[in-house]
Design an enzyme around this catalytic site. Structure first.
Site, PDB file in Angstrom:
ATOM      1  N   ASP A   1      -9.377  10.731  10.654  1.00 55.91           N
ATOM      2  CA  ASP A   1      -9.059  10.440   9.108  1.00 55.91           C
ATOM      3  C   ASP A   1      -9.843   8.991   8.780  1.00 55.91           C
ATOM      4  OD1 ASP A   1      -8.382  10.925   6.601  1.00 55.91           O
ATOM      5  OD2 ASP A   1      -6.445  10.157   6.787  1.00 55.91           O
TER       6      ASP A   1
ATOM      7  N   LYS B   1       4.917   0.332   8.409  1.00 56.92           N
ATOM      8  CA  LYS B   1       4.609   1.497   7.380  1.00 56.92           C
ATOM      9  C   LYS B   1       5.770   2.625   7.646  1.00 56.92           C
ATOM     10  CE  LYS B   1       1.277   5.041   6.687  1.00 56.92           C
ATOM     11  NZ  LYS B   1      -0.178   5.598   6.690  1.00 56.92           N
TER      12      LYS B   1
ATOM     13  N   GLY C   1       0.842  -1.004   0.036  1.00 58.62           N
ATOM     14  CA  GLY C   1      -0.057   0.213  -0.114  1.00 58.62           C
ATOM     15  C   GLY C   1       0.955   1.405   0.062  1.00 58.62           C
TER      16      GLY C   1
ATOM     17  N   GLY D   1       3.107   7.629   3.715  1.00 57.25           N
ATOM     18  CA  GLY D   1       4.313   6.737   3.617  1.00 57.25           C
ATOM     19  C   GLY D   1       3.699   5.504   2.654  1.00 57.25           C
ATOM     20  N   ARG D   2       4.572   4.642   2.861  1.00 60.76           N
ATOM     21  CA  ARG D   2       4.381   3.365   2.067  1.00 60.76           C
ATOM     22  C   ARG D   2       4.352   1.953   3.131  1.00 60.76           C
ATOM     23  NH1 ARG D   2       6.344   2.866  -3.391  1.00 60.76           N
ATOM     24  NH2 ARG D   2       6.774   4.943  -4.130  1.00 60.76           N
ATOM     25  N   VAL D   3       3.577   0.973   2.795  1.00 59.77           N
ATOM     26  CA  VAL D   3       3.328   0.081   3.757  1.00 59.77           C
ATOM     27  C   VAL D   3       3.871  -1.369   3.012  1.00 59.77           C
ATOM     28  CG1 VAL D   3       1.670  -1.395   5.135  1.00 59.77           C
ATOM     29  CG2 VAL D   3       1.339   1.171   4.623  1.00 59.77           C
TER      30      VAL D   3
END
Length: 533
Positions: free
Chosen positions: A479, A382, A360, A365-367
């Site tokens: 969120d 993450k 993801g 950020g990226r997971v």
């Protein structure tokens, strides 16, 4: 012929016999002999030992890890009866040790008296061809030896690399001294005598059967025997030697080599050893000063270059590895130790944050999917970038605190890791990914029916209720949207991504100085008034 002439002839006759006949025997016990050179002698040789064309015994040569022995061919009777005392004896020999490479040393050699002339089980290297690592020190050996050693072996307690020792059944000398002699012409002043390269050296070994005194004396060949022995030891050899024993010389080389040479030898029972005429013994062979071979001259620079290159490569690898796994640690994080992951473990878990493990990408950020190396647990890691240190301490405290959240509809946050400008959050892995991929019929995925949707809605509502009112602190997610709702194996909805969360105590009025979140998913009052409710 007059009586005086007859006496003169009789007094000269033994000298003439010794000078021309190398061996002199008394009775059947071979109690006396003398050699001035060994040409045509019948000594028993083994290993590397040989007799040169000039009559020199060479026990060893320039070959590494070899041994050699030169032994008188028949055993001598040291006791007159099996239970009797060892008789007095005296021996003298002339030797020289040469090296083809200057002061580069091989191991030394020894004069010995022992029950056998078979040393096949003895090691070369530091054991001088007499013992091995198992029997060194065993009383079963029944060996008396005088070692002339040119290497210091600490395992034997050697005092230096140029010494003489009295040995009983072992190379751990009972008495030893630096090689040398007490000079008669200088009032007995001690003079060092290098065993290697000093030319021929004469040695006297004497045993007094009445006083059980062992004496060892050294001097350069041609010098009068010193009045004071180099070594003296009172030791009853009747406790060691058998009734009949062999006598001879033993030597070995190790990684370095040397030529151990014997030029002359005499032995007698119950009287001083026959004199060895220094003018008649053969000369030591001339080896010259040889430089390493051409092959060695080529190999050494190449080997050195390879070694330097290998060291440099290892250093670069270690530095790069250190930088690859380098983390940021501050004193205040000590209390969070159990919740902090090692970057190295996360790096390996995600296979170096490989693109194949990417599951993801979000605004923060990226997971990556990972499997922890120790527990083999599946996790989601993450990576969040940050440019300011302000607030990071508070944020880490919040992360650790949220690690205590326990609810079926809240994704478990296990802990964190910090590097320069980067924070890594470690979550429980959700097998079915995020909700947004199931709402619009993404290719390869089935659209959720209303029953599943309602179940997910109830789960998220339950999770929010827990965060807002049931836990001991208040967490405002701010969120909540489909791609932050994750689905576990049973398609249960779980709230995830606490990267934007705030932690508040119950009873406080949560305020914010700026809006953080996704417009359209934030409470309207938070956008307009800056606080919730």
């Amino acid at each position: 012929m007059t009586t005086t002439s007859m006496k003169l002839i009789l007094s000269i006759l033994p000298i003439l016999i010794v000078g021309f006949i190398p061996e002199l025997s008394t009775g059947n016990d071979h109690r006396q002999f003398a050699y001035t050179g060994f040409t045509n002698s019948n000594l028993t040789l083994d290993g590397a030992a040989r007799i040169t064309s000039t009559g020199v015994i060479e026990l060893t040569n320039d070959t590494a890890r070899i041994k050699g022995h030169a032994v008188y061919p028949s055993p001598l009777r040291f006791r007159l009866s099996p239970d009797g005392m060892v008789q007095s004896f005296s021996t003298s020999f002339v030797f020289g040790i040469l090296s083809s490479f200057g002061d580069i040393r091989g191991h030394g050699f020894a004069f010995f008296i022992g029950p056998s002339n078979d040393f096949t089980k003895a090691f070369s290297i530091q054991f001088l061809g007499l013992f091995n690592s198992i029997n060194n020190g065993s009383s079963v050996n029944q060996i008396f030896a005088i070692e002339l050693d040119t290497i210091q072996n600490t395992e034997f307690g050697d005092i230096d690399n140029n010494h003489v020792g009295i040995d009983i059944n072992s190379l751990n000398s009972l008495r030893s001294n630096t090689a040398g002699f007490y000079n008669n012409s200088k009032n007995g002043m001690f003079t060092n005598l290098p065993l290697i390269g000093s030319g021929p050296i004469q040695t006297w070994v004497e045993y007094d059967g009445n006083t059980t005194q062992i004496s060892v004396t050294l001097a350069p060949l041609g010098m009068e025997k010193p009045m004071w022995p180099l070594l003296s030891l009172t030791f009853n050899l009747s406790t060691v030697l058998k009734e009949e024993s062999y006598i001879g010389f033993s030597s070995s080389t190790g990684l370095t080599t040397g030529h151990h040479c014997v030029l002359g030898w005499s032995f007698v029972m119950n009287s001083p050893a026959p004199i060895i005429d220094s003018t008649k013994v053969p000369k030591l062979p001339y080896l010259g000063q040889r430089s390493p071979s051409k092959l060695l001259e080529i190999i050494l620079p190449i080997a050195s270059a390879v070694l330097v290159l290998a060291i440099g490569t290892v250093a670069v690898i270690l530095v790069r590895r250190h930088l690859r796994y380098k983390e940021v640690h501050e004193d205040w994080e000590v209390e969070y130790g159990p919740h902090r992951f090692a970057y190295k473990d996360l790096y390996r878990a995600t296979k170096g944050f490989s693109s194949k493990n990417l599951i993801g990408i979000g605004g923060f950020g990226r997971v990556y999917k990972g499997i922890l190396p120790t527990s083999k647990s599946e996790v989601a890691v993450k990576r969040v970038s940050y440019s300011s240190k302000q607030g990071i301490k508070q944020f880490v405290a919040e992360v650790v605190s949220m690690g205590h959240l326990q609810h079926n509809n809240v994704v478990k946050l296990f802990g964190y890791c910090r590097r320069k400008g980067e924070l890594l959050l470690v979550y429980d892995y959700m097998e079915n990914g995020s909700l947004d991929k199931y709402l619009c019929g993404e290719e390869g995925r089935t659209t959720l029916d209303w029953g599943q949707r309602f179940k997910i809605i109830k789960g998220i509502a339950s999770g929010l209720l827990y965060l807002h009112e049931e836990w001991d602190k208040v967490v405002i997610h701010r969120d909540v949207k489909p791609n932050n709702v994750l689905l576990d194996k049973e398609m249960n909805g779980r709230l995830g991504d606490f990267g934007l969360a705030r932690l508040y105590d119950h009873g406080t009025d949560p305020q914010t100085t700026h809006v953080v979140g996704t417009i359209g998913y934030l409470a309207p009052e938070l956008v307009h008034r800056g606080h919730v409710g």
